[in-house]
Design a protein around this motif. Sequence first.
Motif, PDB file in Angstrom:
ATOM      1  N   ASN A 144       6.699  -6.131 -10.852  1.00  0.00           N
ATOM      2  CA  ASN A 144       5.417  -6.582 -10.433  1.00  0.00           C
ATOM      3  C   ASN A 144       4.864  -5.799  -9.254  1.00  0.00           C
ATOM      4  N   TYR A 145       3.630  -5.366  -9.427  1.00  0.00           N
ATOM      5  CA  TYR A 145       3.018  -4.569  -8.224  1.00  0.00           C
ATOM      6  C   TYR A 145       3.010  -5.552  -6.786  1.00  0.00           C
ATOM      7  N   GLY A 146       2.836  -6.863  -6.956  1.00  0.00           N
ATOM      8  CA  GLY A 146       2.764  -7.781  -5.732  1.00  0.00           C
ATOM      9  C   GLY A 146       4.081  -7.775  -5.068  1.00  0.00           C
ATOM     10  N   ASP A 147       5.191  -7.429  -5.894  1.00  0.00           N
ATOM     11  CA  ASP A 147       6.413  -7.604  -5.312  1.00  0.00           C
ATOM     12  C   ASP A 147       7.153  -6.266  -4.998  1.00  0.00           C
ATOM     13  N   LEU A 148       6.337  -5.149  -4.986  1.00  0.00           N
ATOM     14  CA  LEU A 148       6.706  -3.876  -4.378  1.00  0.00           C
ATOM     15  C   LEU A 148       7.042  -3.925  -2.877  1.00  0.00           C
ATOM     16  N   PHE A 149       8.137  -3.215  -2.491  1.00  0.00           N
ATOM     17  CA  PHE A 149       8.783  -2.765  -1.204  1.00  0.00           C
ATOM     18  C   PHE A 149       7.742  -1.568  -0.788  1.00  0.00           C
ATOM     19  N   VAL A 150       7.367  -1.581   0.345  1.00  0.00           N
ATOM     20  CA  VAL A 150       6.695  -0.561   0.926  1.00  0.00           C
ATOM     21  C   VAL A 150       7.003   0.016   2.234  1.00  0.00           C
ATOM     22  N   ASN A 151       7.304   0.869   2.579  1.00  0.00           N
ATOM     23  CA  ASN A 151       7.626   1.501   4.100  1.00  0.00           C
ATOM     24  C   ASN A 151       6.948   2.858   4.356  1.00  0.00           C
ATOM     25  N   SER A 152       7.353   3.452   5.373  1.00  0.00           N
ATOM     26  CA  SER A 152       6.787   4.824   5.737  1.00  0.00           C
ATOM     27  C   SER A 152       7.111   5.862   4.788  1.00  0.00           C
ATOM     28  N   GLU A 153       8.123   5.745   4.099  1.00  0.00           N
ATOM     29  CA  GLU A 153       8.691   6.751   3.095  1.00  0.00           C
ATOM     30  C   GLU A 153       7.874   6.624   1.768  1.00  0.00           C
ATOM     31  N   GLY A 154       7.384   5.392   1.386  1.00  0.00           N
ATOM     32  CA  GLY A 154       6.761   5.209   0.255  1.00  0.00           C
ATOM     33  C   GLY A 154       6.909   4.165  -0.451  1.00  0.00           C
ATOM     34  N   VAL A 155       6.824   3.678  -1.724  1.00  0.00           N
ATOM     35  CA  VAL A 155       6.811   2.788  -2.524  1.00  0.00           C
ATOM     36  C   VAL A 155       7.854   2.635  -3.448  1.00  0.00           C
ATOM     37  N   MET A 156       8.985   1.607  -3.280  1.00  0.00           N
ATOM     38  CA  MET A 156      10.053   1.383  -3.902  1.00  0.00           C
ATOM     39  C   MET A 156       9.764   0.558  -5.293  1.00  0.00           C
ATOM     40  N   ILE A 157      10.410   0.957  -6.281  1.00  0.00           N
ATOM     41  CA  ILE A 157      10.438   0.063  -7.551  1.00  0.00           C
ATOM     42  C   ILE A 157      11.781  -0.215  -7.934  1.00  0.00           C
ATOM     43  N   GLY A 158      11.916  -1.511  -8.110  1.00  0.00           N
ATOM     44  CA  GLY A 158      13.482  -1.965  -8.468  1.00  0.00           C
ATOM     45  C   GLY A 158      14.146  -2.045  -7.029  1.00  0.00           C
ATOM     46  N   ASN A 159      15.408  -1.813  -7.516  1.00  0.00           N
ATOM     47  CA  ASN A 159      16.178  -1.752  -6.231  1.00  0.00           C
ATOM     48  C   ASN A 159      16.507  -0.477  -5.700  1.00  0.00           C
ATOM     49  N   GLY A 160      15.410   0.417  -5.738  1.00  0.00           N
ATOM     50  CA  GLY A 160      15.256   1.959  -5.397  1.00  0.00           C
ATOM     51  C   GLY A 160      15.626   2.740  -6.477  1.00  0.00           C
ATOM     52  N   GLU A 161      15.366   2.358  -7.778  1.00  0.00           N
ATOM     53  CA  GLU A 161      15.591   3.290  -8.888  1.00  0.00           C
ATOM     54  C   GLU A 161      14.665   4.309  -8.928  1.00  0.00           C
ATOM     55  N   VAL A 162      13.320   4.225  -8.360  1.00  0.00           N
ATOM     56  CA  VAL A 162      12.330   4.812  -8.376  1.00  0.00           C
ATOM     57  C   VAL A 162      11.528   4.811  -7.400  1.00  0.00           C
ATOM     58  N   TRP A 163      11.106   5.774  -6.501  1.00  0.00           N
ATOM     59  CA  TRP A 163      10.101   5.756  -5.286  1.00  0.00           C
ATOM     60  C   TRP A 163       9.197   6.612  -5.796  1.00  0.00           C
ATOM     61  N   LEU A 164       7.894   6.120  -5.139  1.00  0.00           N
ATOM     62  CA  LEU A 164       6.716   6.762  -5.149  1.00  0.00           C
ATOM     63  C   LEU A 164       6.356   6.970  -3.825  1.00  0.00           C
ATOM     64  N   SER A 165       6.090   8.535  -3.595  1.00  0.00           N
ATOM     65  CA  SER A 165       5.715   9.067  -2.297  1.00  0.00           C
ATOM     66  C   SER A 165       4.680   9.943  -2.386  1.00  0.00           C
ATOM     67  N   GLY A 166       4.076  10.056  -1.100  1.00  0.00           N
ATOM     68  CA  GLY A 166       2.919  11.143  -0.854  1.00  0.00           C
ATOM     69  C   GLY A 166       3.434  12.433  -0.897  1.00  0.00           C
ATOM     70  N   ILE A 167       2.909  13.227  -1.703  1.00  0.00           N
ATOM     71  CA  ILE A 167       3.638  14.838  -1.599  1.00  0.00           C
ATOM     72  C   ILE A 167       2.524  15.573  -1.235  1.00  0.00           C
ATOM     73  N   CYS A 168       2.641  16.440  -0.070  1.00  0.00           N
ATOM     74  CA  CYS A 168       1.698  17.323   0.603  1.00  0.00           C
ATOM     75  C   CYS A 168       1.164  18.097  -0.345  1.00  0.00           C
ATOM     76  N   GLU A 169      -0.270  18.407  -0.481  1.00  0.00           N
ATOM     77  CA  GLU A 169      -0.894  19.691  -1.341  1.00  0.00           C
ATOM     78  C   GLU A 169      -0.993  20.598  -0.785  1.00  0.00           C
ATOM     79  N   ASP A 170      -0.887  20.527   0.557  1.00  0.00           N
ATOM     80  CA  ASP A 170      -1.061  22.036   1.260  1.00  0.00           C
ATOM     81  C   ASP A 170      -0.148  22.059   2.449  1.00  0.00           C
ATOM     82  N   THR A 171       0.014  23.351   2.990  1.00  0.00           N
ATOM     83  CA  THR A 171       1.094  23.480   4.362  1.00  0.00           C
ATOM     84  C   THR A 171       0.514  22.380   5.468  1.00  0.00           C
TER      85      THR A 171
END
Length: 151
Positions: free
Chosen positions: A108-135
């Motif tokens: 559930n969106y409201g139960d997501l874990f968030v830290n400076s590395e990104g957003v964790m789904i489940g117990n770390g099975e998937v992470w969403l992170s910001g990927i730089c688009e330029d140097t």
Amino acid sequence: MIRSTAIFFSAALAAAVLTTQVARADEASVDQQIETLLGDVADYKELFYAFKVALEEGKSDIVVSLVSYPITVSIDGEEATYSSEQELLDGYDSVFTETIVEAVSNQNYGDLFVNSEGVMIGNGEVWLSGICEDTACTSALPRVAVIQSGN
């Protein structure tokens, strides 16, 4: 009997309203954490729901389009690197296992874990992170950055 039914209905309605308010509060908390630590809430929220729905509906072409490449995936201790959407699409069934799909589907969106590395789904099975688009990394588009399971 009517009075007890009315009391039960009132209690059930109050519980539903309270649950909805708690869910909104949790979502607001996740939004605040994303905004504070990662950036644009709307981008992360859109990615989360797009990935979740596409995975649940078996829309593999959409799922692989939301991933950052190259990606090294770890499933049951076996690692594989995928350099493109087509490569991941070819290995889709070995990557998006029942464990991964369930972790995302049950999140559930409201139960997501968030830290400076990104957003964790489940117990770390998937992470969403910001990927730089330029140097200079003046903007970082959220993408699926980690896929892993130990089962």
